[in-house]
Design an enzyme around this catalytic site. Structure first.
Site: not given
Ligand code: NAP
Length: 363
Positions: A137, A168, A221, A236
């Site tokens: 990210k 997804i 994480e 995110k």
């Protein structure tokens, strides 16, 4: 067409990716996509490069046995920073780079303070004429605009589907299937570990036991406080806002409250009142600015996000022409993240198919 891949980071995701590629080799080849892994770089497990291709499955086995990738017979052992490794691999794979067949796959650890050194890895790869795919990210959350422009200048792709909700399709969905639609905001549950913890607390499981289960599953994480304190969700949210809303956020500019302060009594009281506590990520336009936040919210029982159990995630996109579009992730796991990398690779390969004109690298 055979693509040469340089893997920067060879942890849970990187290794699952090579196993997924191996399992799908025949199907990919029958679709005209050959894949050869020519480089692997890690932090503590060494580096390896071989222009004729490495045995990546053997290297994954070695790492899982606690060995280094650099000791593979016939592979030169290399040391130094991954950025130097990428530059060197780019030189040695110059033909593939020139032909648009070199891809750097970035799966190093998330750095929540600056997104580094992953941003440098992406920039260096693009400078070398490689495409980049990542599940990290950091680069999208901290430097999306600059990296997208660098990719554009280089005539290469910078894709990151795995950064949010594993495989997804979010970014792909908006980019490829919603032409002419503007995203005006979004809300979602985007962190599996905290949703699992909140759901488990509803049925009386202690916070610590639920977190430990996520750590054992390799879902949390590496530093679990990233999940618990809302940093992963904030990263995110910044990534989604930067890409979908044209924002220039970083994780630190997302107003953030995690789940560390959530008590079992609060979770149970919400449930008893027909509501559910969820860690909700939101962003919306406010004039020229984009306001984003991550915080526990009590949602009415009939809210789509309230229905999410365990590790499930969902994102509700607000659009100008199609109202709300919801995407629900009912399962999660490493294979889905690995699939995101494979999907991005296939996207690049389709673009480079001989029937379509390959982009020209500009230097
Ligand atoms: N795990 C998931 O379910 C998931 C889901 C979506 C996205 N992601 C993202 O995907 C990325 C990888 O996750 P993971 O679970 O595979 O992490 P991981 O198991 O901790 O692996 C990280 C890998 O990166 C290497 N690395 C770290 N810093 C490096 C550096 N400066 N230079 C070169 N290599 C470096 C590590 O090397 P050593 O092993 O030698 O230390 C290791 O091979 C993270 O950014 C994560 O946020 C993970």
């Amino acid at each position: 067409l055979t693509f040469d891949l340089v893997l920067v980071g060879f942890g849970h995701v990187g290794r699952r990716f090579v196993r997924l590629l191996d399992a799908n080799r025949t199907a990919l080849e029958s679709g005209g996509l050959g894949v050869r892994i020519v480089g692997v770089a890690t932090r503590r497990h060494g580096h390896a490069y071989a222009s004729r291709g490495l045995d990546a499955i053997a290297l994954a086995d070695r790492v899982e046995l606690g060995e280094r990738v650099g000791a593979e017979r016939g592979v030169r052992r290399r040391s130094g920073a991954a950025t130097a490794f990428i530059r060197d691999a780019g030189r040695r794979s110059a033909t593939a780079a020139r032909q648009g067949r070199l891809v750097v796959v970035e799966t190093t650890t998330l750095d929540i303070e600056r997104g580094q050194p992953a941003i440098d890895h992406v920039r260096t790869a693009l400078d070398c004429g490689a495409h980049v795919v990542t599940a990290n990210k950091g680069p999208v959350a901290f430097a999306y605009g600059a990296l997208a422009r660098a990719a554009e200048r280089a005539g290469r792709r910078f894709l990151f589907e795995g950064a949010v909700m594993d495989g997804i399709p979010i970014f792909n969905l908006v980019r490829d299937t919603l032409p002419g639609v503007s995203i005006t905001g979004f809300r979602g549950v985007v962190n599996s570990t905290t949703n699992y913890i909140l759901t488990a607390m509803e049925s009386g499981e202690p916070f610590g036991a639920a977190l430990a289960a996520m750590q054992r599953a390799g879902i949390a994480e590496a530093d679990a406080s990233f999940d618990v304190d809302g940093w992963d969700a904030a990263a995110k949210t910044a990534a989604l806002a930067n890409v979908l809303l044209g924002a220039r956020l970083t994780p630190a500019s997302v107003a953030r409250e995690g789940v560390a302060g959530v008590t079992p009594a609060r979770v149970k009281a919400a449930r008893a009142a027909g509501r559910r506590l969820k860690l909700v990520a939101r962003a919306e336009r406010a004039g020229r600015a984009v306001l984003a936040r991550v915080a526990p919210e009590e949602l009415p029982g009939d809210d789509l996000l309230a229905g999410l159990e365990g590790q499930q995630n969902a994102l509700v996109l607000q659009t100008d022409l199609l109202g709300e579009i919801a995407i629900v992730q009912r399962g999660s796991g490493l294979t889905m993240t690995a699939y995101a990398l494979m999907a991005d690779l296939i996207t690049i390969a389709r673009q480079c198919s001989p029937r379509r004109r390959a982009p020209r690298a500009r230097r």
